[in-house]
Enzyme design. Structure first.
Site, mmCIF file in Angstrom:
data_model
loop_
_atom_site.group_PDB
_atom_site.id
_atom_site.type_symbol
_atom_site.label_atom_id
_atom_site.label_comp_id
_atom_site.label_asym_id
_atom_site.label_seq_id
_atom_site.Cartn_x
_atom_site.Cartn_y
_atom_site.Cartn_z
ATOM 1 N N SER A 257 0.721 -1.175 0.140
ATOM 2 C CA SER A 257 -0.032 -0.151 -0.069
ATOM 3 C C SER A 257 0.858 1.333 -0.020
ATOM 4 O O SER A 257 2.083 1.279 0.390
ATOM 5 C CB SER A 257 -0.880 -0.117 1.243
ATOM 6 O OG SER A 257 0.004 0.466 2.419
ATOM 7 N N LYS A 258 0.233 2.325 -0.354
ATOM 8 C CA LYS A 258 1.019 3.579 -0.421
ATOM 9 C C LYS A 258 1.481 4.051 0.660
ATOM 10 O O LYS A 258 2.318 5.014 0.891
ATOM 11 C CB LYS A 258 0.453 4.569 -1.490
ATOM 12 C CG LYS A 258 -0.698 5.190 -0.837
ATOM 13 C CD LYS A 258 -1.539 6.237 -2.051
ATOM 14 C CE LYS A 258 -2.824 6.572 -1.800
ATOM 15 N NZ LYS A 258 -3.778 6.988 -2.850
ATOM 16 N N ARG A 259 0.935 3.411 1.808
ATOM 17 C CA ARG A 259 1.429 4.019 3.135
ATOM 18 C C ARG A 259 2.771 3.680 3.617
ATOM 19 O O ARG A 259 3.499 4.258 4.249
ATOM 20 C CB ARG A 259 0.315 3.315 4.258
ATOM 21 C CG ARG A 259 -0.445 4.363 4.834
ATOM 22 C CD ARG A 259 -1.459 3.808 5.624
ATOM 23 N NE ARG A 259 -2.668 3.131 4.815
ATOM 24 C CZ ARG A 259 -2.889 2.062 5.246
ATOM 25 N NH1 ARG A 259 -2.555 1.358 6.040
ATOM 26 N NH2 ARG A 259 -3.790 1.286 4.064
#
Ligand code: GLU
Length: 491
Positions: A257-259
Protein backbone atom coordinates in the site's frame (compact mmCIF):
# COMPACT_ATOMS: atom_id res chain seq x y z
CA UNK A 1 -9.96 -19.24 -31.75
CA UNK A 2 -7.36 -16.55 -31.41
CA UNK A 3 -6.38 -15.35 -27.99
CA UNK A 4 -7.75 -11.98 -26.91
CA UNK A 5 -6.86 -10.51 -23.51
CA UNK A 6 -7.47 -7.15 -21.96
CA UNK A 7 -6.12 -4.85 -19.30
CA UNK A 8 -9.11 -3.06 -17.79
CA UNK A 9 -8.05 -0.36 -15.33
CA UNK A 10 -10.38 2.12 -13.67
CA UNK A 11 -9.21 5.71 -14.01
CA UNK A 12 -8.85 6.41 -10.32
CA UNK A 13 -5.52 8.23 -10.37
CA UNK A 14 -2.33 6.56 -11.51
CA UNK A 15 -1.01 3.23 -12.71
CA UNK A 16 -0.36 1.09 -9.64
CA UNK A 17 2.63 -1.27 -9.80
CA UNK A 18 0.15 -4.14 -9.33
CA UNK A 19 -1.74 -2.83 -12.36
CA UNK A 20 1.45 -2.81 -14.36
CA UNK A 21 2.14 -6.42 -13.35
CA UNK A 22 -1.39 -7.38 -14.52
CA UNK A 23 -0.94 -5.49 -17.78
CA UNK A 24 2.49 -7.04 -18.32
CA UNK A 25 1.30 -10.62 -17.75
CA UNK A 26 -1.57 -10.05 -20.16
CA UNK A 27 0.88 -8.60 -22.65
CA UNK A 28 3.33 -11.51 -22.30
CA UNK A 29 0.49 -13.98 -22.66
CA UNK A 30 -0.90 -12.27 -25.77
CA UNK A 31 2.48 -11.93 -27.47
CA UNK A 32 3.46 -15.51 -26.73
CA UNK A 33 0.18 -16.79 -28.17
CA UNK A 34 0.17 -14.41 -31.12
CA UNK A 35 -3.00 -12.94 -29.63
CA UNK A 36 -4.52 -9.51 -29.24
CA UNK A 37 -3.88 -7.19 -26.28
CA UNK A 38 -6.62 -4.71 -25.49
CA UNK A 39 -6.91 -1.68 -23.25
CA UNK A 40 -10.38 -1.02 -21.86
CA UNK A 41 -11.11 1.83 -19.50
CA UNK A 42 -13.61 0.86 -16.81
CA UNK A 43 -14.93 4.27 -15.93
CA UNK A 44 -18.51 3.66 -14.90
CA UNK A 45 -17.97 4.52 -11.25
CA UNK A 46 -18.12 8.28 -11.63
CA UNK A 47 -17.56 8.89 -7.92
CA UNK A 48 -14.05 7.42 -8.18
CA UNK A 49 -13.12 9.12 -11.44
CA UNK A 50 -9.97 11.24 -11.28
CA UNK A 51 -9.29 13.90 -13.90
CA UNK A 52 -6.37 13.13 -16.29
CA UNK A 53 -5.91 9.63 -15.01
CA UNK A 54 -6.59 8.01 -18.39
CA UNK A 55 -3.80 10.09 -19.98
CA UNK A 56 -1.60 9.20 -17.05
CA UNK A 57 -2.35 5.48 -17.36
CA UNK A 58 -1.65 5.48 -21.08
CA UNK A 59 1.56 7.43 -20.59
CA UNK A 60 2.86 5.02 -17.95
CA UNK A 61 1.90 1.97 -20.05
CA UNK A 62 3.57 3.50 -23.09
CA UNK A 63 6.71 4.24 -21.08
CA UNK A 64 6.71 0.60 -20.01
CA UNK A 65 6.64 -0.37 -23.70
CA UNK A 66 3.38 -2.32 -23.52
CA UNK A 67 1.89 -1.64 -26.91
CA UNK A 68 -1.77 -2.41 -27.28
CA UNK A 69 -3.51 -3.73 -30.36
CA UNK A 70 -6.84 -2.14 -29.52
CA UNK A 71 -7.83 0.57 -27.09
CA UNK A 72 -9.31 4.02 -26.64
CA UNK A 73 -6.14 5.70 -27.88
CA UNK A 74 -5.74 3.57 -31.03
CA UNK A 75 -9.23 2.30 -31.82
CA UNK A 76 -10.22 -1.18 -32.91
CA UNK A 77 -13.19 -3.15 -34.18
CA UNK A 78 -14.72 -3.79 -30.74
CA UNK A 79 -14.98 -0.24 -29.41
CA UNK A 80 -15.82 2.06 -27.85
CA UNK A 81 -13.20 1.13 -25.28
CA UNK A 82 -14.44 3.55 -22.63
CA UNK A 83 -17.23 1.88 -20.69
CA UNK A 84 -18.87 5.25 -20.12
CA UNK A 85 -19.49 5.33 -23.88
CA UNK A 86 -21.29 1.97 -23.84
CA UNK A 87 -24.23 2.73 -21.53
CA UNK A 88 -26.87 1.84 -24.13
CA UNK A 89 -25.25 -1.58 -24.51
CA UNK A 90 -25.48 -2.28 -20.78
CA UNK A 91 -29.07 -1.10 -20.75
CA UNK A 92 -29.93 -3.49 -23.55
CA UNK A 93 -28.39 -6.44 -21.73
CA UNK A 94 -30.02 -5.53 -18.44
CA UNK A 95 -33.39 -5.48 -20.21
CA UNK A 96 -32.60 -8.94 -21.49
CA UNK A 97 -31.87 -10.22 -17.97
CA UNK A 98 -35.10 -8.72 -16.70
CA UNK A 99 -37.00 -10.31 -19.55
CA UNK A 100 -35.55 -13.74 -18.88
CA UNK A 101 -36.08 -13.41 -15.11
CA UNK A 102 -32.37 -13.51 -14.26
CA UNK A 103 -32.40 -10.08 -12.66
CA UNK A 104 -35.01 -8.02 -10.85
CA UNK A 105 -35.98 -4.49 -9.86
CA UNK A 106 -35.31 -3.45 -6.28
CA UNK A 107 -36.64 -0.27 -4.66
CA UNK A 108 -34.87 -0.19 -1.28
CA UNK A 109 -33.86 3.34 -0.40
CA UNK A 110 -30.28 4.15 0.64
CA UNK A 111 -31.52 4.55 4.24
CA UNK A 112 -33.17 1.14 4.20
CA UNK A 113 -30.01 -0.43 2.85
CA UNK A 114 -27.98 1.30 5.52
CA UNK A 115 -30.31 -0.05 8.16
CA UNK A 116 -30.05 -3.52 6.67
CA UNK A 117 -26.29 -3.25 6.85
CA UNK A 118 -26.32 -2.09 10.45
CA UNK A 119 -28.92 -4.42 11.83
CA UNK A 120 -27.96 -7.67 10.17
CA UNK A 121 -24.30 -7.41 9.51
CA UNK A 122 -22.80 -4.76 11.73
CA UNK A 123 -19.85 -6.98 12.70
CA UNK A 124 -18.28 -7.03 9.31
CA UNK A 125 -19.82 -4.81 6.69
CA UNK A 126 -17.85 -6.43 3.94
CA UNK A 127 -19.87 -9.57 4.39
CA UNK A 128 -23.06 -7.65 3.90
CA UNK A 129 -25.54 -9.62 1.86
CA UNK A 130 -28.63 -8.08 0.42
CA UNK A 131 -31.91 -9.54 1.67
CA UNK A 132 -35.07 -9.18 -0.33
CA UNK A 133 -37.46 -7.32 1.97
CA UNK A 134 -41.21 -7.51 1.70
CA UNK A 135 -42.64 -4.94 -0.73
CA UNK A 136 -39.26 -3.68 -1.85
CA UNK A 137 -38.57 -5.69 -4.95
CA UNK A 138 -40.11 -7.23 -7.97
CA UNK A 139 -40.33 -10.57 -6.20
CA UNK A 140 -42.40 -9.59 -3.26
CA UNK A 141 -44.33 -6.94 -5.18
CA UNK A 142 -45.32 -8.81 -8.31
CA UNK A 143 -45.27 -7.41 -11.83
CA UNK A 144 -48.19 -4.99 -11.65
CA UNK A 145 -47.00 -3.20 -8.49
CA UNK A 146 -43.46 -3.10 -9.84
CA UNK A 147 -44.60 -1.55 -13.11
CA UNK A 148 -46.59 1.00 -11.19
CA UNK A 149 -43.63 2.04 -9.05
CA UNK A 150 -41.51 2.39 -12.17
CA UNK A 151 -44.15 4.46 -13.93
CA UNK A 152 -44.18 6.77 -10.88
CA UNK A 153 -40.44 7.24 -11.33
CA UNK A 154 -39.56 5.56 -8.06
CA UNK A 155 -35.77 5.15 -8.01
CA UNK A 156 -34.67 1.56 -8.48
CA UNK A 157 -31.66 -0.60 -9.06
CA UNK A 158 -31.47 -3.89 -10.90
CA UNK A 159 -30.07 -6.85 -9.01
CA UNK A 160 -28.76 -10.21 -10.06
CA UNK A 161 -30.98 -13.12 -9.11
CA UNK A 162 -28.84 -15.73 -7.41
CA UNK A 163 -30.23 -19.25 -7.72
CA UNK A 164 -30.78 -21.09 -4.47
CA UNK A 165 -28.67 -23.99 -3.36
CA UNK A 166 -26.36 -24.18 -6.28
CA UNK A 167 -22.68 -25.04 -6.35
CA UNK A 168 -20.72 -22.79 -8.66
CA UNK A 169 -17.52 -24.28 -9.94
CA UNK A 170 -14.96 -22.74 -12.20
CA UNK A 171 -11.41 -23.50 -13.16
CA UNK A 172 -8.72 -20.94 -12.50
CA UNK A 173 -5.55 -21.38 -14.57
CA UNK A 174 -3.43 -20.58 -11.51
CA UNK A 175 -5.55 -21.78 -8.61
CA UNK A 176 -7.20 -24.85 -10.09
CA UNK A 177 -10.82 -25.63 -9.26
CA UNK A 178 -12.66 -22.96 -7.29
CA UNK A 179 -16.00 -23.79 -5.77
CA UNK A 180 -18.50 -21.42 -4.18
CA UNK A 181 -21.98 -22.09 -2.90
CA UNK A 182 -24.70 -19.77 -4.14
CA UNK A 183 -25.77 -19.02 -0.56
CA UNK A 184 -22.45 -17.14 -0.23
CA UNK A 185 -23.13 -14.90 -3.19
CA UNK A 186 -24.72 -11.50 -2.82
CA UNK A 187 -27.56 -10.45 -5.09
CA UNK A 188 -25.36 -7.85 -6.57
CA UNK A 189 -26.55 -4.58 -8.09
CA UNK A 190 -26.06 -4.72 -11.85
CA UNK A 191 -27.54 -1.39 -12.86
CA UNK A 192 -27.50 1.55 -10.47
CA UNK A 193 -30.29 4.07 -9.99
CA UNK A 194 -28.38 6.59 -12.12
CA UNK A 195 -28.51 4.20 -15.07
CA UNK A 196 -24.82 3.32 -14.86
CA UNK A 197 -23.85 -0.33 -14.72
CA UNK A 198 -21.76 -1.71 -11.88
CA UNK A 199 -18.34 -3.19 -12.52
CA UNK A 200 -19.75 -6.73 -12.61
CA UNK A 201 -22.28 -6.20 -15.36
CA UNK A 202 -20.13 -3.98 -17.55
CA UNK A 203 -17.11 -6.25 -17.13
CA UNK A 204 -18.96 -9.41 -18.17
CA UNK A 205 -20.86 -7.81 -21.05
CA UNK A 206 -17.69 -6.26 -22.42
CA UNK A 207 -15.53 -9.34 -22.00
CA UNK A 208 -18.15 -11.22 -23.97
CA UNK A 209 -18.70 -8.61 -26.70
CA UNK A 210 -14.97 -7.97 -27.04
CA UNK A 211 -14.46 -11.74 -27.43
CA UNK A 212 -12.03 -11.96 -24.52
CA UNK A 213 -10.69 -15.50 -24.24
CA UNK A 214 -8.66 -15.20 -21.03
CA UNK A 215 -9.28 -12.93 -18.06
CA UNK A 216 -5.94 -12.41 -16.29
CA UNK A 217 -6.36 -10.10 -13.31
CA UNK A 218 -5.43 -9.56 -9.67
CA UNK A 219 -6.45 -11.85 -6.85
CA UNK A 220 -8.65 -9.14 -5.37
CA UNK A 221 -11.17 -9.92 -8.13
CA UNK A 222 -11.41 -13.61 -7.28
CA UNK A 223 -14.46 -13.16 -5.00
CA UNK A 224 -16.27 -11.42 -7.89
CA UNK A 225 -15.75 -14.28 -10.29
CA UNK A 226 -18.65 -16.50 -9.09
CA UNK A 227 -20.99 -13.56 -9.73
CA UNK A 228 -19.50 -13.24 -13.18
CA UNK A 229 -19.94 -16.96 -13.79
CA UNK A 230 -23.62 -16.57 -12.83
CA UNK A 231 -23.96 -13.73 -15.29
CA UNK A 232 -22.40 -15.76 -18.09
CA UNK A 233 -24.88 -18.52 -17.29
CA UNK A 234 -27.77 -16.06 -17.20
CA UNK A 235 -26.86 -14.77 -20.65
CA UNK A 236 -26.13 -18.30 -21.87
CA UNK A 237 -22.66 -17.19 -22.92
CA UNK A 238 -19.49 -19.21 -22.71
CA UNK A 239 -17.29 -17.78 -19.97
CA UNK A 240 -13.64 -16.92 -20.72
CA UNK A 241 -10.86 -18.73 -18.86
CA UNK A 242 -9.74 -17.06 -15.63
CA UNK A 243 -6.34 -16.56 -14.02
CA UNK A 244 -6.08 -14.62 -10.75
CA UNK A 245 -2.59 -13.26 -10.09
CA UNK A 246 -1.16 -13.25 -6.55
CA UNK A 247 -1.32 -10.17 -4.37
CA UNK A 248 1.68 -7.87 -4.08
CA UNK A 249 3.00 -7.60 -0.53
CA UNK A 250 5.24 -5.35 1.49
CA UNK A 251 8.31 -6.94 3.03
CA UNK A 252 6.37 -7.48 6.26
CA UNK A 253 3.86 -9.49 4.18
CA UNK A 254 1.10 -6.90 4.54
CA UNK A 255 -0.73 -5.91 1.38
CA UNK A 256 1.32 -3.45 -0.67
CA UNK A 257 0.00 0.00 0.00
CA UNK A 258 1.09 3.54 -0.54
CA UNK A 259 1.38 4.03 3.20
CA UNK A 260 4.62 2.05 3.09
CA UNK A 261 6.15 3.70 0.03
CA UNK A 262 5.58 4.43 -3.61
CA UNK A 263 3.12 2.31 -5.56
CA UNK A 264 2.65 4.51 -8.64
CA UNK A 265 4.63 3.51 -11.72
CA UNK A 266 5.33 7.17 -12.48
CA UNK A 267 7.07 7.57 -9.10
CA UNK A 268 9.51 4.79 -9.97
CA UNK A 269 10.05 6.31 -13.38
CA UNK A 270 10.76 9.69 -11.81
CA UNK A 271 13.15 8.14 -9.33
CA UNK A 272 15.28 7.11 -12.29
CA UNK A 273 14.70 3.37 -12.67
CA UNK A 274 15.48 2.17 -16.18
CA UNK A 275 12.46 0.96 -18.06
CA UNK A 276 13.83 -2.49 -18.85
CA UNK A 277 15.09 -3.06 -15.31
CA UNK A 278 11.75 -2.05 -13.85
CA UNK A 279 9.83 -4.27 -16.23
CA UNK A 280 12.17 -7.19 -15.51
CA UNK A 281 11.61 -6.70 -11.78
CA UNK A 282 7.83 -6.45 -12.18
CA UNK A 283 7.77 -9.57 -14.37
CA UNK A 284 9.19 -11.65 -11.53
CA UNK A 285 6.53 -10.66 -9.01
CA UNK A 286 4.76 -13.99 -8.85
CA UNK A 287 6.60 -15.95 -11.52
CA UNK A 288 10.10 -16.96 -12.50
CA UNK A 289 10.77 -19.04 -15.59
CA UNK A 290 13.74 -20.70 -13.90
CA UNK A 291 15.12 -20.95 -10.41
CA UNK A 292 18.49 -19.33 -10.82
CA UNK A 293 18.21 -16.54 -13.35
CA UNK A 294 16.92 -13.06 -12.63
CA UNK A 295 17.77 -11.02 -15.70
CA UNK A 296 15.46 -11.49 -18.64
CA UNK A 297 15.04 -9.47 -21.79
CA UNK A 298 11.46 -8.83 -22.78
CA UNK A 299 11.66 -11.35 -25.64
CA UNK A 300 12.81 -14.04 -23.23
CA UNK A 301 9.92 -13.21 -20.96
CA UNK A 302 7.50 -13.52 -23.86
CA UNK A 303 8.86 -16.83 -25.06
CA UNK A 304 8.96 -18.30 -21.56
CA UNK A 305 5.71 -16.98 -20.15
CA UNK A 306 3.38 -19.65 -18.83
CA UNK A 307 0.40 -18.43 -16.87
CA UNK A 308 -0.12 -21.83 -15.24
CA UNK A 309 3.32 -21.47 -13.60
CA UNK A 310 2.39 -18.25 -11.81
CA UNK A 311 2.48 -18.66 -8.01
CA UNK A 312 -0.62 -18.59 -5.85
CA UNK A 313 1.06 -17.02 -2.84
CA UNK A 314 1.62 -13.27 -2.51
CA UNK A 315 4.73 -11.76 -4.10
CA UNK A 316 6.93 -9.46 -2.04
CA UNK A 317 7.73 -6.13 -3.63
CA UNK A 318 11.34 -5.80 -2.54
CA UNK A 319 12.76 -2.38 -3.39
CA UNK A 320 16.29 -3.54 -2.57
CA UNK A 321 15.99 -6.17 -5.25
CA UNK A 322 14.68 -3.55 -7.63
CA UNK A 323 17.75 -1.39 -6.92
CA UNK A 324 20.00 -4.37 -7.51
CA UNK A 325 18.21 -5.03 -10.78
CA UNK A 326 18.64 -1.43 -11.88
CA UNK A 327 22.36 -1.57 -11.10
CA UNK A 328 22.66 -4.76 -13.19
CA UNK A 329 20.99 -3.09 -16.14
CA UNK A 330 23.15 0.00 -15.78
CA UNK A 331 26.27 -2.14 -15.89
CA UNK A 332 25.11 -3.72 -19.13
CA UNK A 333 23.99 -0.46 -20.71
CA UNK A 334 26.18 0.96 -23.46
CA UNK A 335 28.33 3.96 -22.59
CA UNK A 336 26.72 5.84 -25.46
CA UNK A 337 23.25 5.42 -23.97
CA UNK A 338 24.41 6.33 -20.49
CA UNK A 339 26.15 9.42 -21.87
CA UNK A 340 22.86 10.60 -23.40
CA UNK A 341 20.96 10.01 -20.15
CA UNK A 342 23.73 11.72 -18.20
CA UNK A 343 23.61 14.73 -20.50
CA UNK A 344 19.89 14.96 -19.85
CA UNK A 345 20.49 14.68 -16.11
CA UNK A 346 23.14 17.40 -16.17
CA UNK A 347 20.94 19.73 -18.18
CA UNK A 348 18.39 19.54 -15.33
CA UNK A 349 21.14 20.96 -13.14
CA UNK A 350 22.01 23.65 -15.69
CA UNK A 351 25.37 21.96 -16.10
CA UNK A 352 25.29 21.22 -19.74
CA UNK A 353 28.67 22.05 -21.20
CA UNK A 354 30.20 18.59 -21.44
CA UNK A 355 30.60 16.75 -24.71
CA UNK A 356 29.02 13.37 -25.29
CA UNK A 357 32.54 11.95 -25.80
CA UNK A 358 33.54 13.13 -22.34
CA UNK A 359 30.33 11.82 -20.76
CA UNK A 360 30.88 8.54 -22.54
CA UNK A 361 34.17 8.12 -20.68
CA UNK A 362 32.52 9.03 -17.40
CA UNK A 363 29.86 6.43 -18.09
CA UNK A 364 32.49 3.74 -18.44
CA UNK A 365 34.18 4.83 -15.19
CA UNK A 366 31.09 5.05 -13.03
CA UNK A 367 28.30 2.87 -14.38
CA UNK A 368 29.29 -0.02 -12.17
CA UNK A 369 29.34 2.13 -9.07
CA UNK A 370 25.80 3.45 -8.92
CA UNK A 371 22.18 2.33 -8.88
CA UNK A 372 20.89 5.40 -10.73
CA UNK A 373 22.33 7.62 -13.44
CA UNK A 374 21.47 10.69 -11.37
CA UNK A 375 23.93 9.56 -8.70
CA UNK A 376 26.85 10.02 -11.08
CA UNK A 377 26.95 13.84 -11.00
CA UNK A 378 26.95 13.59 -7.19
CA UNK A 379 29.46 10.84 -6.50
CA UNK A 380 31.68 12.01 -9.35
CA UNK A 381 31.24 15.72 -8.90
CA UNK A 382 35.00 16.13 -9.33
CA UNK A 383 34.68 14.98 -12.93
CA UNK A 384 32.64 18.09 -13.66
CA UNK A 385 34.46 20.70 -11.53
CA UNK A 386 37.59 20.88 -9.39
CA UNK A 387 37.17 19.71 -5.80
CA UNK A 388 35.67 22.34 -3.54
CA UNK A 389 36.76 20.66 -0.37
CA UNK A 390 38.93 17.78 0.72
CA UNK A 391 38.29 14.95 3.16
CA UNK A 392 40.33 16.13 6.10
CA UNK A 393 40.47 12.87 8.04
CA UNK A 394 41.82 11.11 5.00
CA UNK A 395 44.30 13.88 4.43
CA UNK A 396 45.58 13.75 8.01
CA UNK A 397 45.93 10.01 7.86
CA UNK A 398 47.91 9.88 4.65
CA UNK A 399 49.78 13.18 4.45
CA UNK A 400 53.34 12.49 5.67
CA UNK A 401 56.35 14.79 6.15
CA UNK A 402 57.67 13.82 2.73
CA UNK A 403 54.34 13.93 0.90
CA UNK A 404 54.70 17.49 -0.32
CA UNK A 405 58.04 16.90 -2.01
CA UNK A 406 56.95 13.64 -3.52
CA UNK A 407 53.75 14.98 -4.97
CA UNK A 408 55.59 18.01 -6.28
CA UNK A 409 58.16 15.85 -8.08
CA UNK A 410 55.46 13.56 -9.39
CA UNK A 411 53.50 16.47 -10.79
CA UNK A 412 56.58 17.58 -12.64
CA UNK A 413 56.87 14.14 -14.21
CA UNK A 414 53.18 14.08 -15.09
CA UNK A 415 53.43 17.40 -16.85
CA UNK A 416 56.20 16.00 -19.03
CA UNK A 417 54.35 12.81 -19.86
CA UNK A 418 53.57 12.60 -23.54
CA UNK A 419 50.83 10.01 -23.47
CA UNK A 420 48.64 10.80 -20.52
CA UNK A 421 47.07 7.35 -20.47
CA UNK A 422 46.23 4.90 -17.74
CA UNK A 423 49.13 2.57 -18.60
CA UNK A 424 51.73 5.31 -18.82
CA UNK A 425 50.52 6.93 -15.61
CA UNK A 426 50.58 3.62 -13.80
CA UNK A 427 54.10 2.74 -14.99
CA UNK A 428 55.44 6.14 -14.15
CA UNK A 429 53.87 6.28 -10.71
CA UNK A 430 54.91 2.72 -9.94
CA UNK A 431 58.56 3.32 -10.77
CA UNK A 432 58.47 6.63 -8.89
CA UNK A 433 57.21 4.92 -5.75
CA UNK A 434 59.74 2.10 -6.05
CA UNK A 435 62.58 4.60 -6.54
CA UNK A 436 61.53 6.40 -3.37
CA UNK A 437 61.09 3.22 -1.33
CA UNK A 438 57.33 3.49 -1.11
CA UNK A 439 54.38 1.35 -1.93
CA UNK A 440 52.19 2.46 -4.82
CA UNK A 441 49.24 3.04 -2.49
CA UNK A 442 51.29 5.46 -0.34
CA UNK A 443 51.57 7.64 -3.40
CA UNK A 444 48.04 7.14 -4.60
CA UNK A 445 46.35 8.34 -1.38
CA UNK A 446 47.61 11.93 -1.55
CA UNK A 447 47.24 11.90 -5.32
CA UNK A 448 43.60 10.88 -5.11
CA UNK A 449 42.94 13.57 -2.57
CA UNK A 450 44.63 16.24 -4.70
CA UNK A 451 42.65 15.31 -7.78
CA UNK A 452 39.26 14.33 -6.39
CA UNK A 453 39.14 15.64 -2.82
CA UNK A 454 37.86 12.21 -1.82
CA UNK A 455 39.13 9.06 -0.19
CA UNK A 456 37.57 6.69 -2.73
CA UNK A 457 36.43 6.64 -6.32
CA UNK A 458 36.98 5.01 -9.66
CA UNK A 459 40.47 3.75 -10.62
CA UNK A 460 42.96 6.58 -10.06
CA UNK A 461 44.77 6.41 -13.36
CA UNK A 462 41.62 5.90 -15.41
CA UNK A 463 40.21 8.97 -13.68
CA UNK A 464 43.33 10.97 -14.48
CA UNK A 465 43.30 9.88 -18.09
CA UNK A 466 39.72 11.07 -18.48
CA UNK A 467 40.36 14.39 -16.74
CA UNK A 468 43.44 15.01 -18.89
CA UNK A 469 46.92 16.26 -18.23
CA UNK A 470 46.23 19.94 -17.90
CA UNK A 471 43.36 19.54 -15.45
CA UNK A 472 45.28 17.03 -13.30
CA UNK A 473 48.45 19.06 -13.05
CA UNK A 474 46.49 22.22 -12.20
CA UNK A 475 44.62 20.39 -9.47
CA UNK A 476 47.80 18.93 -7.99
CA UNK A 477 49.50 22.35 -8.00
CA UNK A 478 46.51 23.93 -6.30
CA UNK A 479 46.41 21.21 -3.72
CA UNK A 480 50.11 21.61 -2.97
CA UNK A 481 49.52 25.29 -2.41
CA UNK A 482 46.82 24.76 0.16
CA UNK A 483 48.28 21.66 1.83
CA UNK A 484 49.72 23.71 4.70
CA UNK A 485 46.34 25.19 5.39
CA UNK A 486 44.78 21.72 5.38
CA UNK A 487 47.31 20.56 7.96
CA UNK A 488 46.09 23.17 10.38
CA UNK A 489 42.46 22.59 9.63
CA UNK A 490 40.56 21.24 12.62
CA UNK A 491 37.30 19.46 11.97
N1 GLU B 1 -11.67 -2.31 -13.47
C1 GLU B 1 -11.06 -3.37 -12.71
C2 GLU B 1 -9.79 -2.80 -12.12
O1 GLU B 1 -9.73 -1.64 -11.92
C3 GLU B 1 -10.80 -4.54 -13.64
C4 GLU B 1 -10.77 -5.86 -13.01
C5 GLU B 1 -10.80 -6.94 -14.08
O2 GLU B 1 -9.78 -7.06 -14.78
O3 GLU B 1 -11.80 -7.57 -14.26
O4 GLU B 1 -8.83 -3.47 -11.83
Amino acid sequence: MSVRVRFAPSPTGYLHVGGLRTALYNYLFARKQGGVFILRIEDTDRSRYVENSVENLIESLTWAGLDFDEGPHIGGAFGPYFQSQRLDIYQKYTDLLIKTGKAYFAFDTPEELEQMRNSNFSENQRDFKYKRSEGKNQYTLGTAATDELISKQTPFVIRLLVPENKNLVFHDLIRGTVQVHSSDIDEQVLLKSDGFPTYHLANVVDDHLMKITHVIRGEEWLPSTPKHILLYEAFEWEAPLFAHLPLLLNKDKSKLSKRQGSVAVEDFRNKGYLRDAFLNFISLLGWNPSGDQEIYKINDLISKFDVSKVNKGGAVFDVQKLDWMNAQYLKQETNDNIAIMLKNELSKRANDNFSIEYLNKIASLFKERVVFIHEIPTIAEYMFSEPKNYEIEYFKKHWKESSYDHLCALNELYSELENFTHDELLNLTKSFSENHGMKLKDVIHPLRLAITGKSAGAGMFETMEVLGKLECTIRISHFLKISDELKNYEQ
